[in-house]
Design a protein around this motif. Structure first.
Motif, PDB file in Angstrom:
ATOM      1  N   SER A 111      -9.994   0.224  -7.282  1.00 52.07           N
ATOM      2  CA  SER A 111      -9.367   0.068  -5.971  1.00 52.07           C
ATOM      3  C   SER A 111      -9.880   1.126  -5.011  1.00 52.07           C
ATOM      4  O   SER A 111     -10.012   2.297  -5.368  1.00 52.07           O
ATOM      5  CB  SER A 111      -7.846   0.197  -6.105  1.00 52.07           C
ATOM      6  OG  SER A 111      -7.247   0.369  -4.835  1.00 52.07           O
ATOM      7  N   TYR A 127      -8.099   4.942   5.171  1.00 49.67           N
ATOM      8  CA  TYR A 127      -7.079   5.442   6.077  1.00 49.67           C
ATOM      9  C   TYR A 127      -7.744   6.035   7.311  1.00 49.67           C
ATOM     10  O   TYR A 127      -8.837   6.602   7.231  1.00 49.67           O
ATOM     11  CB  TYR A 127      -6.236   6.538   5.428  1.00 49.67           C
ATOM     12  CG  TYR A 127      -5.425   6.086   4.233  1.00 49.67           C
ATOM     13  CD1 TYR A 127      -5.979   6.067   2.961  1.00 49.67           C
ATOM     14  CD2 TYR A 127      -4.101   5.692   4.381  1.00 49.67           C
ATOM     15  CE1 TYR A 127      -5.246   5.657   1.863  1.00 49.67           C
ATOM     16  CE2 TYR A 127      -3.351   5.284   3.293  1.00 49.67           C
ATOM     17  CZ  TYR A 127      -3.928   5.273   2.036  1.00 49.67           C
ATOM     18  OH  TYR A 127      -3.200   4.866   0.949  1.00 49.67           O
ATOM     19  N   PHE A 161      -2.797   3.478   7.290  1.00 48.47           N
ATOM     20  CA  PHE A 161      -3.495   2.650   6.304  1.00 48.47           C
ATOM     21  C   PHE A 161      -4.292   1.571   7.010  1.00 48.47           C
ATOM     22  O   PHE A 161      -3.771   0.844   7.869  1.00 48.47           O
ATOM     23  CB  PHE A 161      -2.463   2.037   5.366  1.00 48.47           C
ATOM     24  CG  PHE A 161      -3.000   1.011   4.416  1.00 48.47           C
ATOM     25  CD1 PHE A 161      -2.780  -0.332   4.630  1.00 48.47           C
ATOM     26  CD2 PHE A 161      -3.725   1.400   3.304  1.00 48.47           C
ATOM     27  CE1 PHE A 161      -3.254  -1.277   3.757  1.00 48.47           C
ATOM     28  CE2 PHE A 161      -4.211   0.451   2.420  1.00 48.47           C
ATOM     29  CZ  PHE A 161      -3.975  -0.891   2.642  1.00 48.47           C
ATOM     30  N   GLN A 176      -3.726   7.793  -6.252  1.00 43.93           N
ATOM     31  CA  GLN A 176      -4.895   7.748  -5.387  1.00 43.93           C
ATOM     32  C   GLN A 176      -5.552   9.118  -5.304  1.00 43.93           C
ATOM     33  O   GLN A 176      -4.869  10.134  -5.157  1.00 43.93           O
ATOM     34  CB  GLN A 176      -4.501   7.306  -3.973  1.00 43.93           C
ATOM     35  CG  GLN A 176      -4.234   5.827  -3.865  1.00 43.93           C
ATOM     36  CD  GLN A 176      -4.192   5.358  -2.425  1.00 43.93           C
ATOM     37  OE1 GLN A 176      -3.946   6.131  -1.515  1.00 43.93           O
ATOM     38  NE2 GLN A 176      -4.435   4.074  -2.215  1.00 43.93           N
ATOM     39  N   SER A 183      -9.078   2.353  -0.993  1.00 43.21           N
ATOM     40  CA  SER A 183      -8.269   2.226   0.214  1.00 43.21           C
ATOM     41  C   SER A 183      -8.864   3.080   1.319  1.00 43.21           C
ATOM     42  O   SER A 183      -9.457   4.129   1.051  1.00 43.21           O
ATOM     43  CB  SER A 183      -6.824   2.673  -0.048  1.00 43.21           C
ATOM     44  OG  SER A 183      -6.196   1.848  -0.995  1.00 43.21           O
ATOM     45  N   GLN A 203      -9.972  -8.089  -0.593  1.00 42.89           N
ATOM     46  CA  GLN A 203      -9.017  -7.309   0.178  1.00 42.89           C
ATOM     47  C   GLN A 203      -7.611  -7.622  -0.316  1.00 42.89           C
ATOM     48  O   GLN A 203      -7.150  -8.760  -0.211  1.00 42.89           O
ATOM     49  CB  GLN A 203      -9.141  -7.633   1.673  1.00 42.89           C
ATOM     50  CG  GLN A 203      -8.314  -6.705   2.555  1.00 42.89           C
ATOM     51  CD  GLN A 203      -8.467  -7.033   4.035  1.00 42.89           C
ATOM     52  OE1 GLN A 203      -7.763  -7.886   4.577  1.00 42.89           O
ATOM     53  NE2 GLN A 203      -9.405  -6.370   4.684  1.00 42.89           N
ATOM     54  N   GLU A 222      -7.064  -2.087   1.762  1.00 41.31           N
ATOM     55  CA  GLU A 222      -7.364  -1.774   0.371  1.00 41.31           C
ATOM     56  C   GLU A 222      -8.183  -2.894  -0.230  1.00 41.31           C
ATOM     57  O   GLU A 222      -7.905  -4.081   0.009  1.00 41.31           O
ATOM     58  CB  GLU A 222      -6.093  -1.609  -0.456  1.00 41.31           C
ATOM     59  CG  GLU A 222      -6.371  -1.295  -1.929  1.00 41.31           C
ATOM     60  CD  GLU A 222      -5.226  -1.649  -2.864  1.00 41.31           C
ATOM     61  OE1 GLU A 222      -4.241  -2.258  -2.401  1.00 41.31           O
ATOM     62  OE2 GLU A 222      -5.333  -1.333  -4.061  1.00 41.31           O
ATOM     63  N   ASN A 273       0.806  -1.200   0.000  1.00 41.35           N
ATOM     64  CA  ASN A 273       0.000   0.000   0.000  1.00 41.35           C
ATOM     65  C   ASN A 273       0.848   1.262   0.000  1.00 41.35           C
ATOM     66  O   ASN A 273       2.071   1.210   0.112  1.00 41.35           O
ATOM     67  CB  ASN A 273      -0.892  -0.005   1.242  1.00 41.35           C
ATOM     68  CG  ASN A 273      -0.097  -0.278   2.498  1.00 41.35           C
ATOM     69  OD1 ASN A 273       0.155  -1.434   2.830  1.00 41.35           O
ATOM     70  ND2 ASN A 273       0.324   0.764   3.196  1.00 41.35           N
TER      71      ASN A 273
END
Lengths: 115, 115
Positions: B31, B35, B45, B104, B33, B54, B48, A102
């Motif tokens: 994707s 946080y 993190f 991202q 993710s 996962q 994801e 990640n």
């Protein structure tokens, strides 16, 4: 595991001046990607600039540019002609070339812009 | 193209309750993710998801879980809330098809307060 360090918790710059934010990282990989994200008081994370490790040329985006030193594992962000709207938290981030890992973010640097 | 959206934006819960946060990625992004951002720990993190699976997981207890649906929307669940779970929860999406171009993009976050 990769780590990202930002040694300056806080910085300030006079409006219209130039400021450089530091970032160092630790990795054993040869291919990776580095990013600077900006988080203003609204808390919305915004991508500022991105650098591919295999590119020797430093990335630039308008007033924002980086100084990427691969051997030194350093990735600093230079903001030219600072504006009041540049005041924010700035995060340096690392991402492996491998999707099995990640993003890793640094602790951030809070930048204040003085009028 | 619409950005990443997160709902709700603000949430207040009491200890012991559970909470579900939602994230809708940018159209076409596969994707998602998650946080956790706190003043003391910075950006950490959580996990994801890619194509409903996962792909990566951070170092959080099992009380934190997530899932991704076939339309790439993702949910994050925290059970048995603790005071320390108070944080800004950020979601980020990416295409995740090619590391050399992948970036991202973050949502505005959900501010969770646990009383």
């Amino acid at each position: 595991a990769q780590t990202v360090t930002q040694s300056q918790p806080e910085m300030s710059v006079q409006e219209a001046e130039t400021v450089t934010l530091s970032c160092t990282y630790d990795t054993s990989e040869s291919d990776y990607y580095l990013f600077w994200y900006k988080q203003p008081p609204s808390r919305q994370m915004i991508l500022v600039i991105r650098q591919e490790a295999y590119k020797q040329q430093n990335a630039t985006e308008n007033r924002f540019s980086v100084n990427f030193q691969k051997a030194a594992k350093s990735f600093s962000l230079k903001i030219s002609d600072s504006q009041l709207g540049d005041a924010a938290m700035y995060f340096c981030a690392y991402r492996s070339d491998n999707y099995g890992q990640n993003f890793v973010f640094g602790p951030g640097t809070r930048l204040s812009v003085l009028p | 193209k619409a950005g990443v959206t997160q709902t709700p934006r603000y949430l207040i819960k009491t200890r012991g309750q559970q909470v579900t946060l939602s994230c809708s990625p940018i159209s076409g992004h596969r994707s998602v993710s998650w946080y956790q951002q706190t003043p003391g720990q910075g950006l950490q993190f959580l996990f994801e998801y890619f194509s409903e699976t996962q792909r990566n997981k951070g170092n959080f207890p099992g009380r934190f879980s997530g899932r991704q649906f076939s339309n790439s929307r993702s949910e994050m669940n925290v059970s048995t809330l603790e005071l320390g779970d108070s944080a800004l929860y950020l979601c980020a999406s990416s295409l995740a098809t090619d590391p050399s171009t992948d970036t991202q993009y973050f949502g505005p976050g959900t501010r969770l307060t646990v009383l």
